[in-house]
Design a protein around this motif. Structure first.
Motif, PDB file in Angstrom:
ATOM      1  N   SER A  34       0.855  -1.179   0.000  1.00  0.00           N
ATOM      2  CA  SER A  34       0.000   0.000   0.000  1.00  0.00           C
ATOM      3  C   SER A  34       0.886   1.222   0.000  1.00  0.00           C
ATOM      4  O   SER A  34       2.063   1.143   0.385  1.00  0.00           O
ATOM      5  N   PRO A  35       0.376   2.370  -0.434  1.00  0.00           N
ATOM      6  CA  PRO A  35       1.229   3.542  -0.620  1.00  0.00           C
ATOM      7  C   PRO A  35       2.010   3.966   0.627  1.00  0.00           C
ATOM      8  O   PRO A  35       3.120   4.481   0.502  1.00  0.00           O
ATOM      9  N   PHE A  36       1.454   3.736   1.820  1.00  0.00           N
ATOM     10  CA  PHE A  36       2.133   4.201   3.026  1.00  0.00           C
ATOM     11  C   PHE A  36       2.472   3.061   3.973  1.00  0.00           C
ATOM     12  O   PHE A  36       2.703   3.281   5.167  1.00  0.00           O
ATOM     13  N   ALA A  37       2.579   1.848   3.422  1.00  0.00           N
ATOM     14  CA  ALA A  37       2.924   0.714   4.268  1.00  0.00           C
ATOM     15  C   ALA A  37       4.336   0.860   4.822  1.00  0.00           C
ATOM     16  O   ALA A  37       5.271   1.190   4.090  1.00  0.00           O
ATOM     17  N   PHE A  38       4.474   0.623   6.097  1.00  0.00           N
ATOM     18  CA  PHE A  38       5.762   0.603   6.797  1.00  0.00           C
ATOM     19  C   PHE A  38       6.513   1.933   6.740  1.00  0.00           C
ATOM     20  O   PHE A  38       7.721   1.971   6.971  1.00  0.00           O
ATOM     21  N   CYS A  39       5.843   3.012   6.408  1.00  0.00           N
ATOM     22  CA  CYS A  39       6.514   4.308   6.369  1.00  0.00           C
ATOM     23  C   CYS A  39       6.878   4.758   7.777  1.00  0.00           C
ATOM     24  O   CYS A  39       6.132   4.550   8.740  1.00  0.00           O
ATOM     25  N   GLY A  40       8.044   5.386   7.887  1.00  0.00           N
ATOM     26  CA  GLY A  40       8.492   5.949   9.156  1.00  0.00           C
ATOM     27  C   GLY A  40       9.117   7.302   8.923  1.00  0.00           C
ATOM     28  O   GLY A  40       9.297   7.731   7.775  1.00  0.00           O
ATOM     29  N   PRO A  41       9.458   8.007   9.980  1.00  0.00           N
ATOM     30  CA  PRO A  41      10.039   9.343   9.835  1.00  0.00           C
ATOM     31  C   PRO A  41      11.431   9.286   9.207  1.00  0.00           C
ATOM     32  O   PRO A  41      12.255   8.461   9.562  1.00  0.00           O
ATOM     33  N   GLN A  42      11.662  10.168   8.264  1.00  0.00           N
ATOM     34  CA  GLN A  42      12.956  10.245   7.579  1.00  0.00           C
ATOM     35  C   GLN A  42      13.972  10.922   8.488  1.00  0.00           C
ATOM     36  O   GLN A  42      13.686  11.959   9.088  1.00  0.00           O
ATOM     37  N   LEU A  43      15.150  10.325   8.607  1.00  0.00           N
ATOM     38  CA  LEU A  43      16.171  10.917   9.460  1.00  0.00           C
ATOM     39  C   LEU A  43      16.664  12.241   8.904  1.00  0.00           C
ATOM     40  O   LEU A  43      16.837  13.213   9.639  1.00  0.00           O
ATOM     41  N   SER A  44      16.880  12.311   7.622  1.00  0.00           N
ATOM     42  CA  SER A  44      17.439  13.513   7.009  1.00  0.00           C
ATOM     43  C   SER A  44      16.374  14.595   6.840  1.00  0.00           C
ATOM     44  O   SER A  44      15.172  14.321   6.771  1.00  0.00           O
ATOM     45  N   ALA A  45      16.836  15.841   6.761  1.00  0.00           N
ATOM     46  CA  ALA A  45      15.942  16.963   6.496  1.00  0.00           C
ATOM     47  C   ALA A  45      15.275  16.770   5.140  1.00  0.00           C
ATOM     48  O   ALA A  45      15.841  16.193   4.219  1.00  0.00           O
ATOM     49  N   ASN A  46      14.044  17.257   5.007  1.00  0.00           N
ATOM     50  CA  ASN A  46      13.272  17.045   3.786  1.00  0.00           C
ATOM     51  C   ASN A  46      12.269  18.170   3.613  1.00  0.00           C
ATOM     52  O   ASN A  46      12.172  19.073   4.451  1.00  0.00           O
TER      53      ASN A  46
ATOM     54  N   LEU B   4       9.159  18.310   4.007  1.00  0.00           N
ATOM     55  CA  LEU B   4       8.158  18.395   5.058  1.00  0.00           C
ATOM     56  C   LEU B   4       8.756  18.876   6.374  1.00  0.00           C
ATOM     57  O   LEU B   4       8.121  19.584   7.160  1.00  0.00           O
ATOM     58  N   HIS B   5      10.024  18.475   6.609  1.00  0.00           N
ATOM     59  CA  HIS B   5      10.740  18.870   7.836  1.00  0.00           C
ATOM     60  C   HIS B   5      12.119  19.399   7.444  1.00  0.00           C
ATOM     61  O   HIS B   5      13.113  18.680   7.506  1.00  0.00           O
ATOM     62  N   PRO B   6      12.209  20.652   7.047  1.00  0.00           N
ATOM     63  CA  PRO B   6      13.485  21.189   6.534  1.00  0.00           C
ATOM     64  C   PRO B   6      14.559  21.384   7.591  1.00  0.00           C
ATOM     65  O   PRO B   6      15.723  21.558   7.237  1.00  0.00           O
ATOM     66  N   THR B   7      14.189  21.380   8.858  1.00  0.00           N
ATOM     67  CA  THR B   7      15.184  21.464   9.927  1.00  0.00           C
ATOM     68  C   THR B   7      15.060  20.238  10.816  1.00  0.00           C
ATOM     69  O   THR B   7      13.970  19.698  11.000  1.00  0.00           O
ATOM     70  N   ARG B   8      16.189  19.799  11.343  1.00  0.00           N
ATOM     71  CA  ARG B   8      16.194  18.623  12.226  1.00  0.00           C
ATOM     72  C   ARG B   8      17.001  18.952  13.472  1.00  0.00           C
ATOM     73  O   ARG B   8      18.036  19.641  13.414  1.00  0.00           O
ATOM     74  N   THR B   9      16.536  18.424  14.602  1.00  0.00           N
ATOM     75  CA  THR B   9      17.184  18.693  15.880  1.00  0.00           C
ATOM     76  C   THR B   9      17.590  17.384  16.541  1.00  0.00           C
ATOM     77  O   THR B   9      16.766  16.468  16.687  1.00  0.00           O
ATOM     78  N   ALA B  10      18.853  17.295  16.931  1.00  0.00           N
ATOM     79  CA  ALA B  10      19.370  16.133  17.648  1.00  0.00           C
ATOM     80  C   ALA B  10      19.483  16.466  19.126  1.00  0.00           C
ATOM     81  O   ALA B  10      19.937  17.549  19.494  1.00  0.00           O
TER      82      ALA B  10
ATOM     83  N   GLY C  78      21.439  16.883   7.308  1.00  0.00           N
ATOM     84  CA  GLY C  78      20.680  18.128   7.362  1.00  0.00           C
ATOM     85  C   GLY C  78      20.278  18.572   8.752  1.00  0.00           C
ATOM     86  O   GLY C  78      19.432  19.456   8.901  1.00  0.00           O
ATOM     87  N   PHE C  79      20.880  17.994   9.788  1.00  0.00           N
ATOM     88  CA  PHE C  79      20.569  18.434  11.141  1.00  0.00           C
ATOM     89  C   PHE C  79      21.167  19.826  11.357  1.00  0.00           C
ATOM     90  O   PHE C  79      22.333  20.070  11.046  1.00  0.00           O
ATOM     91  N   THR C  80      20.355  20.708  11.907  1.00  0.00           N
ATOM     92  CA  THR C  80      20.755  22.103  12.047  1.00  0.00           C
ATOM     93  C   THR C  80      20.851  22.558  13.491  1.00  0.00           C
ATOM     94  O   THR C  80      21.415  23.614  13.774  1.00  0.00           O
TER      95      THR C  80
END
Length: 334
Positions: A129-141, A143-149, A169-171
């Motif tokens: 299915s189109p969204f089967a097993f989808c999870g959050p992307q580690l890299s910036a994208n 939808l989420h252009p900034t990432r925080t560790a 892309g973690f900022t």
């Protein structure tokens, strides 16, 4: 004078054991690399020894011991008070495993975010299915252009892990520190400039949980930090966030994490250490949890790293017993 006796509690392989072929030491070494020596053998042979080289699981005592060398960066298995009282020096193996553990931390973040544990059992067939097993992307994208560790503990391994996150892309970087230590804003600003991130900031645990996309647990296993990641911390995390623990199992409340994963307080977890290890069976709550990737404490398990650790442990033992400077000696306050 008789040669000082040293005991080596594990065969360290063909590249390291020749270091003990010396005329100025009486060496008693266990024969196997893969099989532990056993407590009976160790206690029998430690009698009269000036030094001993041990693994994480070994606990020893000897009336003549002057040197203990452990093939580990951690020393929770060593009774520091006993060593202090008796004036015994301790060698350990810091720094050697920094890159290996940082690499594994990134691997676990990717595996946990991308549901690797859940998806490994779907073949030979499952309904696509189109969204089967989808999870959050580690890299910036987009939808989420900034990432925080977020880092619980911000020593060498944590900073090496942060450096590996920059190409993703973690900022922003948030971390917690020892409450007894002073803030280091100048160091943080310098590190941010060096790595090319927008900010590196020390914050309280609650803010770190609330703002981080990935939380890396990389603090020492001090008793005061037992279950620093508890139910309250986990409830405060983003539902899309991932928790990674490559430090010590005692830092994370296993039952609370299992509950958090089942109820969706966070997305997933990747752990290389578990409280109570190595006695972790199939019935452990985290082993049973499909959103938790569990590895058997292999953070330092690269050929290069283990060879470096074994070499340093051997040199610590030899140098210490012969009265020379150890490559890496823990400073124990008397």
């Amino acid at each position: 004078m008789s040669r000082p006796k040293v005991v080596v509690a594990r065969n360290l392989g063909p590249d390291v054991m020749p270091l003990f072929n010396r005329s100025d030491l009486d060496v008693v070494a266990w024969h196997s690399e893969t099989e532990a020596c056993g407590r009976k053998w160790l206690l029998e042979n430690i009698v009269g020894a000036s030094g001993v080289l041990v693994m994480l699981a070994d606990k020893v005592a000897g009336p003549k011991l002057r040197i203990v060398s452990t093939m580990s960066v951690g020393y929770e298995h060593v009774d520091l008070q006993q060593l202090t009282d008796r004036g015994v020096r301790l060698g350990y193996t810091p720094d050697v495993l920094t890159d290996a553990v940082a690499d594994l931390s990134i691997m676990l973040a990717l595996m946990a975010g991308r549901n690797s544990r859940e998806t490994m059992s779907v073949w030979p067939s499952y309904p696509w299915s189109p969204f089967a097993f989808c999870g959050p992307q580690l890299s910036a994208n987009w939808l989420h252009p900034t990432r925080t560790a977020g880092f619980i503990g911000f020593g060498r391994i944590a900073q090496a892990t942060l450096a590996r996150l920059v190409p993703f892309g973690f900022t922003h970087c948030l971390y917690t520190g020892n409450p007894a230590s002073a803030p280091t804003p100048e160091r943080d600003a310098t590190l941010a400039r060096t790595l090319g991130v927008e900010s590196v900031r020390r914050v309280a645990l609650a803010e770190l949980a609330r703002e981080s996309d990935v939380v890396f647990v990389l603090a020492p296993g001090a008793p005061s930090l037992r279950h620093v990641v508890d139910a309250a911390f986990l409830r405060g995390m983003k539902k899309t966030a991932v928790l990674v623990n490559t430090a010590r199992g005692t830092l994370v409340d296993s039952d609370a994490l299992a509950l958090a994963l089942r109820e969706g307080w966070l997305w997933g977890a990747g752990i290389d250490v578990v409280e109570g290890e190595p006695h972790v069976g199939a019935d452990h709550p985290l082993v049973k949890e499909p959103r938790c990737v569990v590895l058997p404490h292999i953070g330092s398990a690269t050929t290069e790293t283990r060879l470096g650790m074994a070499t340093m442990a051997a040199k610590n033992l030899i140098s210490g017993v012969l009265g020379d400077t150890m490559p890496a000696e823990l400073s124990i306050t008397r």
